[in-house]
Design a protein around this motif. Structure first.
Motif, PDB file in Angstrom:
ATOM      1  N   PRO A 189       0.670  -1.316   0.044  1.00  0.00           N
ATOM      2  CA  PRO A 189      -0.198  -0.010   0.037  1.00  0.00           C
ATOM      3  C   PRO A 189       0.791   1.308  -0.191  1.00  0.00           C
ATOM      4  O   PRO A 189       1.889   1.255   0.584  1.00  0.00           O
ATOM      5  N   GLY A 190       0.241   2.334  -0.580  1.00  0.00           N
ATOM      6  CA  GLY A 190       0.967   3.493  -0.655  1.00  0.00           C
ATOM      7  C   GLY A 190       1.433   4.015   0.688  1.00  0.00           C
ATOM      8  O   GLY A 190       0.536   3.627   1.691  1.00  0.00           O
ATOM      9  N   PHE A 191       2.617   4.756   0.813  1.00  0.00           N
ATOM     10  CA  PHE A 191       2.911   5.128   2.416  1.00  0.00           C
ATOM     11  C   PHE A 191       2.036   6.570   2.620  1.00  0.00           C
ATOM     12  O   PHE A 191       1.880   7.150   2.075  1.00  0.00           O
ATOM     13  N   ILE A 192       1.914   6.557   4.014  1.00  0.00           N
ATOM     14  CA  ILE A 192       1.219   7.421   4.699  1.00  0.00           C
ATOM     15  C   ILE A 192       2.242   8.322   5.595  1.00  0.00           C
ATOM     16  O   ILE A 192       2.855   8.150   6.437  1.00  0.00           O
ATOM     17  N   ASP A 193       2.294   9.616   5.316  1.00  0.00           N
ATOM     18  CA  ASP A 193       2.978  10.597   5.952  1.00  0.00           C
ATOM     19  C   ASP A 193       2.100  11.375   7.017  1.00  0.00           C
ATOM     20  O   ASP A 193       1.207  12.254   6.397  1.00  0.00           O
ATOM     21  N   THR A 194       2.016  11.110   8.464  1.00  0.00           N
ATOM     22  CA  THR A 194       1.165  11.814   9.166  1.00  0.00           C
ATOM     23  C   THR A 194       1.555  13.142   9.776  1.00  0.00           C
ATOM     24  O   THR A 194       1.061  13.750  10.582  1.00  0.00           O
ATOM     25  N   HIS A 195       2.924  13.590   9.252  1.00  0.00           N
ATOM     26  CA  HIS A 195       3.260  14.889   9.584  1.00  0.00           C
ATOM     27  C   HIS A 195       4.150  15.512   8.861  1.00  0.00           C
ATOM     28  O   HIS A 195       5.509  15.037   8.808  1.00  0.00           O
ATOM     29  N   VAL A 196       4.019  16.556   7.995  1.00  0.00           N
ATOM     30  CA  VAL A 196       5.023  17.173   7.143  1.00  0.00           C
ATOM     31  C   VAL A 196       4.695  18.518   6.945  1.00  0.00           C
ATOM     32  O   VAL A 196       3.527  18.768   6.561  1.00  0.00           O
ATOM     33  N   HIS A 197       5.582  19.445   6.603  1.00  0.00           N
ATOM     34  CA  HIS A 197       5.422  20.875   6.279  1.00  0.00           C
ATOM     35  C   HIS A 197       5.721  21.103   4.748  1.00  0.00           C
ATOM     36  O   HIS A 197       6.903  21.276   4.571  1.00  0.00           O
TER      37      HIS A 197
ATOM     38  N   PHE B 164       4.801  10.146  14.939  1.00  0.00           N
ATOM     39  CA  PHE B 164       6.302   9.821  15.273  1.00  0.00           C
ATOM     40  C   PHE B 164       7.284  10.241  14.162  1.00  0.00           C
ATOM     41  O   PHE B 164       7.151   9.752  13.245  1.00  0.00           O
ATOM     42  N   CYS B 165       8.228  11.107  14.594  1.00  0.00           N
ATOM     43  CA  CYS B 165       8.851  11.854  13.471  1.00  0.00           C
ATOM     44  C   CYS B 165      10.427  11.710  13.871  1.00  0.00           C
ATOM     45  O   CYS B 165      11.065  12.693  14.207  1.00  0.00           O
TER      46      CYS B 165
ATOM     47  N   THR C  41       7.623  12.233   8.228  1.00  0.00           N
ATOM     48  CA  THR C  41       8.781  12.747   7.942  1.00  0.00           C
ATOM     49  C   THR C  41       9.451  14.134   8.615  1.00  0.00           C
ATOM     50  O   THR C  41      10.309  14.280   8.653  1.00  0.00           O
ATOM     51  N   ASP C  42       8.214  14.992   8.832  1.00  0.00           N
ATOM     52  CA  ASP C  42       8.311  16.165   9.309  1.00  0.00           C
ATOM     53  C   ASP C  42       9.308  17.201   8.361  1.00  0.00           C
ATOM     54  O   ASP C  42      10.157  18.021   8.867  1.00  0.00           O
ATOM     55  N   VAL C  43       9.372  16.987   7.251  1.00  0.00           N
ATOM     56  CA  VAL C  43      10.110  17.804   6.353  1.00  0.00           C
ATOM     57  C   VAL C  43       9.521  19.281   6.654  1.00  0.00           C
ATOM     58  O   VAL C  43       8.228  19.437   6.797  1.00  0.00           O
ATOM     59  N   GLY C  44      10.399  20.627   7.060  1.00  0.00           N
ATOM     60  CA  GLY C  44      11.807  20.437   6.657  1.00  0.00           C
ATOM     61  C   GLY C  44      12.820  20.098   7.763  1.00  0.00           C
ATOM     62  O   GLY C  44      13.909  20.179   7.792  1.00  0.00           O
ATOM     63  N   GLY C  45      12.109  19.801   9.209  1.00  0.00           N
ATOM     64  CA  GLY C  45      13.143  19.445  10.262  1.00  0.00           C
ATOM     65  C   GLY C  45      13.674  18.028   9.932  1.00  0.00           C
ATOM     66  O   GLY C  45      14.583  17.647  10.226  1.00  0.00           O
TER      67      GLY C  45
ATOM     68  N   PHE D  13      11.943  12.940   2.530  1.00  0.00           N
ATOM     69  CA  PHE D  13      10.544  12.929   1.959  1.00  0.00           C
ATOM     70  C   PHE D  13      10.322  11.217   2.236  1.00  0.00           C
ATOM     71  O   PHE D  13       9.139  10.677   2.086  1.00  0.00           O
ATOM     72  N   SER D  14      11.554  10.318   2.307  1.00  0.00           N
ATOM     73  CA  SER D  14      11.444   9.092   2.180  1.00  0.00           C
ATOM     74  C   SER D  14      10.894   8.295   3.639  1.00  0.00           C
ATOM     75  O   SER D  14      11.584   8.525   4.583  1.00  0.00           O
ATOM     76  N   LEU D  15       9.756   7.547   3.355  1.00  0.00           N
ATOM     77  CA  LEU D  15       9.245   6.808   4.660  1.00  0.00           C
ATOM     78  C   LEU D  15      10.209   5.683   4.825  1.00  0.00           C
ATOM     79  O   LEU D  15      10.185   5.085   5.865  1.00  0.00           O
ATOM     80  N   LEU D  16      10.935   5.291   3.758  1.00  0.00           N
ATOM     81  CA  LEU D  16      11.979   3.791   3.979  1.00  0.00           C
ATOM     82  C   LEU D  16      13.106   4.556   4.902  1.00  0.00           C
ATOM     83  O   LEU D  16      13.285   4.001   5.949  1.00  0.00           O
ATOM     84  N   ARG D  17      13.603   5.756   4.616  1.00  0.00           N
ATOM     85  CA  ARG D  17      14.601   6.474   5.611  1.00  0.00           C
ATOM     86  C   ARG D  17      13.991   6.780   6.909  1.00  0.00           C
ATOM     87  O   ARG D  17      14.631   6.615   8.085  1.00  0.00           O
ATOM     88  N   THR D  18      12.680   7.144   7.097  1.00  0.00           N
ATOM     89  CA  THR D  18      12.176   7.442   8.139  1.00  0.00           C
ATOM     90  C   THR D  18      12.039   6.357   9.101  1.00  0.00           C
ATOM     91  O   THR D  18      12.501   6.254  10.301  1.00  0.00           O
ATOM     92  N   MET D  19      11.657   5.092   8.479  1.00  0.00           N
ATOM     93  CA  MET D  19      11.655   3.654   9.089  1.00  0.00           C
ATOM     94  C   MET D  19      13.006   3.536   9.833  1.00  0.00           C
ATOM     95  O   MET D  19      13.111   3.169  10.891  1.00  0.00           O
TER      96      MET D  19
END
Length: 461
Positions: A76-84, A297-298, A326-330, A334-340
């Motif tokens: 399933p497509g990734f879901i980013d629950t907090h980003v600017h 969780f960021c 991902t909380d870009v730009g803190g 943008f990658s949820l793989l890297r976030t994991m």
């Protein structure tokens, strides 16, 4: 004239590859996921028709077309629950903790969004980066300017994205050029709700930046919007940085804690998402669970800004819904793989900084991918539409190439289990692994050619 979303492909299409999706939280269920090494995801009219073993489904459903993603992983497509989105161009800004970072980088950057043309340019880049990284749903901060939200929603609508976003409400403790008032923030937010909420796949979030930049009158106005429009979201920050927590205590001395400030104005409920929660107390976790609110969780941002380590295990103990942000730009990707990958490191560090390391467990690969898909959907209250391949769900999905780089191909030779392969992807992976992103069954085309990725072969069946 604004671009309109394209229709989903006609007929039944079978996407063949290794298929993985989640049925429940791996921390709570022994049967939390479904995996088919040679599987098929059936899609019709932009919705999931079925998922299962390739041999079985191709025989029973006889699809109109088969798209071969052999050797790839379909999720399933990734879901980013907090980003600017306004902070896209200031990603990777050096050397400050949260409060000084806001003053030095964030506020001057967000001031540019008074210009609708600038907002539109950043929105295009932002949405392309989401899709390039396999993110098909996001909960997004705009700026204080209504036109920033118009630009973002217009761009998301052109790609038929499921996007939740809102205008920042901020009437103190920020530069004059970024301040609204309690009255204007209410009126402008209300107008944006009426214009965008529920239009296609777009949803609105009432968005006070964080308690220090809103007066009690403005937080009261935010609560009033939630009462008037009970199906919208509430999106803000809580307990990210120790200095911030102390500041909130000085501004709201009668509150029992940071979260209590929001609770007093009726902001905690289902569809309320609080970013960070690094320094929450036990009673605050319990309060979140009772209200149905969720945490984003960021980890990348929390490490980059030196904010601290979110306690995922404590959130699990209190049964608080958690998604990944991902909380870009803190955050620096943008990658949820890297976030994991960063989330795993946070849980490892908890073992080093606790009196009972034996009671701590690392974040498993299965839990990581759950957080990025179904967990994120549950945090947003959208699990009946996205986050898994449940029949009838919207067909947002991605195709990951586990061998996208020479190093990953070399490492995968030793990966013998599904969990090991998933862990390699989250540890070494990024946007290069995202071979295809599908939104409501339609493949997204990158604005620039990515010839190094093998194109899926389409065969008649």
């Amino acid at each position: 004239m604004a671009a309109q979303p394209r229709a989903a492909q006609a007929g039944t299409v079978a996407y063949r590859g290794s298929v993985l999706h989640f049925l429940d939280d791996p921390a709570r269920s022994a049967r939390a996921y479904e995996y088919h090494e040679d599987g098929v995801l059936l899609v019709r009219d932009g919705k999931v028709l079925a998922v299962g073993p390739a041999a079985e489904l191709l025989r029973s459903h006889r699809p109109d077309r088969v798209v071969d993603h052999g050797g790839r992983l379909i999720l399933p497509g990734f879901i980013d629950t907090h980003v600017h989105y306004p902070q896209t161009q200031m990603i990777g800004s050096f050397g400050e903790e949260l409060l000084k970072w806001l003053d030095t980088y964030t506020f001057p950057t967000e001031g540019q969004f008074k210009d609708p043309a600038h907002a539109a340019r950043v929105a295009r880049t932002f949405v392309d980066e989401l899709l390039r990284n396999g993110t098909t749903t996001a909960l997004v901060f705009g700026t204080v300017h209504p036109q920033s939200v118009d630009a973002l929603f217009s761009q998301a609508r052109s790609h038929n994205l499921r996007l939740v976003a809102g205008k920042v409400m901020m009437d103190r403790n920020a530069p004059d050029y970024l301040l609204d008032t309690a009255e204007s923030s209410y009126a402008e937010s209300k107008a944006l709700i009426q214009k965008w909420h529920g239009q296609g796949r777009l949803l609105y979030a009432v968005t006070p930046r964080f308690a220090p930049t809103s007066t009690p009158a403005q937080l009261q106005a935010a609560g009033r919007l939630l009462q008037e429009y009970p199906d919208v979201y509430m999106h803000t920050h809580v307990s990210e940085n120790r200095g911030e927590v102390a500041w909130v205590k000085s501004l709201f001395p009668d509150a029992s804690g940071y979260l209590d400030v929001y609770n007093r104005f009726g902001l905690s409920r289902k569809r309320s998402v609080y970013a960070h929660g690094v320094h929450l107390q036990d009673q605050e976790f319990a309060s979140l669970a009772a209200s149905g609110a969720a945490i984003a969780f960021c980890p990348t941002s929390n490490l980059f800004l030196g904010s601290g380590l979110f306690d995922l295990q404590k959130a699990e103990q209190h049964q608080v819904a958690v998604g990944l942000g991902t909380d870009v730009g803190g955050g620096t990707s943008f990658s949820l793989l890297r976030t994991m990958g960063e989330a795993y490191k946070v849980t490892q560090l908890h073992k080093a900084f606790t009196d009972t390391p034996e009671a701590r467990r690392p974040l498993t690969p299965l839990k990581s991918y759950y957080l990025a898909t179904l967990g994120g959907a549950r945090a947003l209250g959208l699990e009946d539409r996205i986050g898994s391949f449940r029949a009838g769900n919207e067909a947002d999905f991605i195709v990951l190439d586990p061998n996208a780089t020479p190093l990953m191909r070399f490492r995968m030779e030793r990966a013998k289990t599904l969990e090991d392969r998933l862990f390699v992807l989250q540890t070494l992976g990024d946007d290069r692994n995202v071979e295809a992103t599908y939104v409501m069954g339609r493949r997204w085309s990158a604005p620039e050619s990515r010839q190094q990725h093998r194109q899926a072969q389409v065969h008649p069946h």
